[in-house]
Design an enzyme around this catalytic site. Structure first.
Site, PDB file in Angstrom:
ATOM      1  N   HIS A  73       0.795  -1.235   0.000  1.00  0.00           N
ATOM      2  CA  HIS A  73       0.000   0.000   0.000  1.00  0.00           C
ATOM      3  C   HIS A  73       0.828   1.286   0.000  1.00  0.00           C
ATOM      4  O   HIS A  73       0.360   2.324  -0.450  1.00  0.00           O
ATOM      5  CB  HIS A  73      -1.021  -0.001   1.144  1.00  0.00           C
ATOM      6  CG  HIS A  73      -0.470   0.390   2.477  1.00  0.00           C
ATOM      7  ND1 HIS A  73       0.048  -0.497   3.368  1.00  0.00           N
ATOM      8  CD2 HIS A  73      -0.337   1.615   3.063  1.00  0.00           C
ATOM      9  CE1 HIS A  73       0.472   0.140   4.446  1.00  0.00           C
ATOM     10  NE2 HIS A  73       0.249   1.419   4.293  1.00  0.00           N
ATOM     11  N   GLU A  77       3.629   5.425  -3.290  1.00  0.00           N
ATOM     12  CA  GLU A  77       3.898   6.732  -2.696  1.00  0.00           C
ATOM     13  C   GLU A  77       5.368   6.893  -2.309  1.00  0.00           C
ATOM     14  O   GLU A  77       5.955   7.946  -2.493  1.00  0.00           O
ATOM     15  CB  GLU A  77       3.012   6.875  -1.446  1.00  0.00           C
ATOM     16  CG  GLU A  77       2.750   8.290  -1.024  1.00  0.00           C
ATOM     17  CD  GLU A  77       1.636   8.315   0.026  1.00  0.00           C
ATOM     18  OE1 GLU A  77       0.525   7.848  -0.284  1.00  0.00           O
ATOM     19  OE2 GLU A  77       1.878   8.793   1.140  1.00  0.00           O
ATOM     20  N   ASP A  78       5.956   5.843  -1.767  1.00  0.00           N
ATOM     21  CA  ASP A  78       7.266   5.987  -1.132  1.00  0.00           C
ATOM     22  C   ASP A  78       8.423   5.277  -1.830  1.00  0.00           C
ATOM     23  O   ASP A  78       9.556   5.337  -1.350  1.00  0.00           O
ATOM     24  CB  ASP A  78       7.200   5.463   0.323  1.00  0.00           C
ATOM     25  CG  ASP A  78       6.224   6.257   1.164  1.00  0.00           C
ATOM     26  OD1 ASP A  78       5.956   7.421   0.799  1.00  0.00           O
ATOM     27  OD2 ASP A  78       5.714   5.712   2.161  1.00  0.00           O
ATOM     28  N   ASP A 140      -4.513   0.682   7.678  1.00  0.00           N
ATOM     29  CA  ASP A 140      -3.318   1.534   7.636  1.00  0.00           C
ATOM     30  C   ASP A 140      -3.352   2.545   8.776  1.00  0.00           C
ATOM     31  O   ASP A 140      -2.410   2.683   9.563  1.00  0.00           O
ATOM     32  CB  ASP A 140      -3.306   2.236   6.263  1.00  0.00           C
ATOM     33  CG  ASP A 140      -2.177   3.230   6.103  1.00  0.00           C
ATOM     34  OD1 ASP A 140      -1.079   2.976   6.632  1.00  0.00           O
ATOM     35  OD2 ASP A 140      -2.392   4.264   5.430  1.00  0.00           O
TER      36      ASP A 140
HETATM   37 MN    MN Z   1       0.802   3.230   5.373  1.00  0.00          MN
END
Ligand code: MN
Length: 483
Positions: A73, A77-78, A140
């Site tokens: 997840h 993004e990262d 999350d």
């Molecule tokens: Mn997260």
């Protein structure tokens, strides 16, 4: 519990999807490699976070795509991975889920506020495409809140407030009650540490003083039901800290909270729920006003149960919740229960239940289509959906959910456009009331319509709901164009 390993996750998944373990292992290795070298603020390797998220999902028997998305997840993004690579390595569904929980790229915004608002809107509206996105997002947030002590103080406040304002209501609407209660308590711990501590202490005293009492009552009821051949199990329950906090805020004192101490009774089927209720009422006197039949009138998040508050021994007020085994799972996990019941077909069932059974869904879609500006959208969601809601009943006894301070006009438009446009009078609890009357919880509302009656512009000043406002405006505009 923060020492979870991939083995723990595989064991959880093995219990319900034994043939797909290798895919989960592959997703774990994929994510671990992408996050390698990254650390959480706690100093642990980053992968511990997605692993925890995936375990929360596996506890709910989530399908394999969702488990993989849980592990992946934060990769879009990262890390450097792209959506295309996730599609190639896994499949389109996994990629869509991961994309759904990924923040919109910073380069699209000039200010941090704009960015936050757009992301809040993205989270809330993702429920209309795939409810699994919200469930991953809740898992999350749950792990982030559980590990909030490692963040800076400002960040703690910011996250706790956002959790209470956005994620708790979302958890409520999809019926994820367990996650909701934990998020509430964690948020309060950071937002009002003193109040939290004081209630926590009082609550453990209450627990100490009443545990034996509740056990005895449980045994008594268990015996009565067994004697009548009603298979059952009974759980003892004390209200969560945030729940007590809210009651105290509303001027209750500890001894007048009627659901502070509760027994949850689960039986095999609906018929046995009502039989049990009768048997229990003939042993313990009920408080008439506190009886609720949420089996015939389910809550809008599909929660079903009989609620009764009785005088136990020594005249202590005890709440009893009686439901069947399936209803009991829904009470804890809400929509996520369908993973347990329907396995891999659950996604469609969840989406169908949401669109058909939840008034929340229609209101959300309405607000989403009316408000283009993200700030306006978020404000309206907060005031219309995420703040205090009331339940009123139509003449057929069906519960209609409305925001606080709603009027008979809002009620009429909620029923249908025609009812609103031709509304002429309203009767609440058998008495005529003005159309700007402010409805309260449990009101019985009847409206009267007349073909000659028309909306007026004054209505716009009193209605609370987006739907009513839009339909009145549309009507007035149409009239203008004729004249
Ligand atoms: Mn997260």
């Amino acid at each position: 519990m923060n020492n979870l390993t991939i083995e723990d996750l595989l064991n959880l998944v093995r219990a319900y999807e034994p043939t797909k373990i290798n895919i989960v292992e592959q997703a774990y290795k994929f994510a671990d490699l992408l996050h390698s070298g990254q650390l959480r603020q706690s100093g642990e390797p980053y992968i511990i976070h997605p692993l925890n998220v995936a375990c929360t999902l596996a506890e709910m028997h989530a399908d394999i795509d969702t488990i993989c998305a849980g592990l992946l997840h934060d990769t879009l993004e990262d890390t450097k991975v792209t959506k295309e690579e996730i599609i190639e390595t896994f499949n389109g569904d996994v990629a869509t889920l991961v994309d759904g929980v990924t923040k919109i790229s910073k380069i699209n915004f000039s200010t941090r506020d704009d960015e936050d608002l757009a992301n809040t809107r993205k989270i809330i509206t993702s429920i209309t495409t795939d409810v699994r996105i919200i469930i991953i997002k809740l898992a999350d947030r749950l792990h982030n809140m559980r590990t909030l002590q490692y963040k800076k103080k400002e960040k703690q406040q910011e996250n706790a407030l956002e959790t209470l304002e956005i994620f708790v209501p979302l958890a409520h609407y999809i019926g994820a009650h367990r996650i909701k209660m934990e998020l509430e308590d964690l948020s309060l711990q950071y937002l009002r540490p003193d109040a939290y501590k004081s209630i926590e202490e009082k609550r453990s005293l209450i627990e100490e003083e009443n545990t034996e009492y509740l056990f005895n009552m449980r045994n008594t009821i268990n015996n009565i039901l067994n004697e009548n051949s009603i298979e059952n199990w009974i759980k003892i329950c004390i209200k969560n800290i945030y729940g007590i906090y809210k009651d105290l805020e509303n001027d209750y004192n500890l001894s007048s909270i009627h659901d502070l101490l509760a027994l949850k009774i689960a039986v095999a089927n609906t018929e046995n729920c009502y039989r049990s209720l009768g048997l229990i009422h003939s042993k313990y006197h009920p408080v008439n006003e506190l009886f609720k039949d949420y089996i015939c009138n389910p809550k809008n998040n599909m929660y079903q149960s009989l609620h009764t508050t009785v005088f136990g021994e020594a005249n202590k007020l005890i709440q009893l919740q009686i439901r069947d085994y399936d209803m009991d799972r829904v009470a804890s996990f809400g929509l996520a229960t369908y993973w347990y019941i329907n396995g891999c077909d659950a996604r469609e069932v969840m989406q169908k239940k949401l669109t058909e059974k939840c008034q929340f869904f229609k209101t959300l879609s309405e607000i989403n289509s009316v408000f283009a500006n993200n700030q306006d959208f978020v404000n309206q969601i907060k005031s219309e959906l995420f703040s205090n809601r009331i339940y009123v009943y139509n003449t057929g006894g069906i519960a209609i959910e409305l925001p606080k301070n709603s009027t008979p006009i809002d009620f009429a438009y909620k029923l249908s456009t025609n009812n609103g446009n031709h509304l002429v009078a309203a009767i609440v609890n058998d008495k005529y009331v003005p159309l700007n009357y402010s409805l309260s919880d449990n009101d019985r509302v009847e409206i009267q319509c007349n073909d000659l009656s028309r909306p007026t512009s004054e209505w716009l000043d009193v209605v609370q709901t987006t739907k009513a406002k839009r339909l009145i405006k549309e009507y007035l505009k149409e009239m203008k164009s004729y004249s």
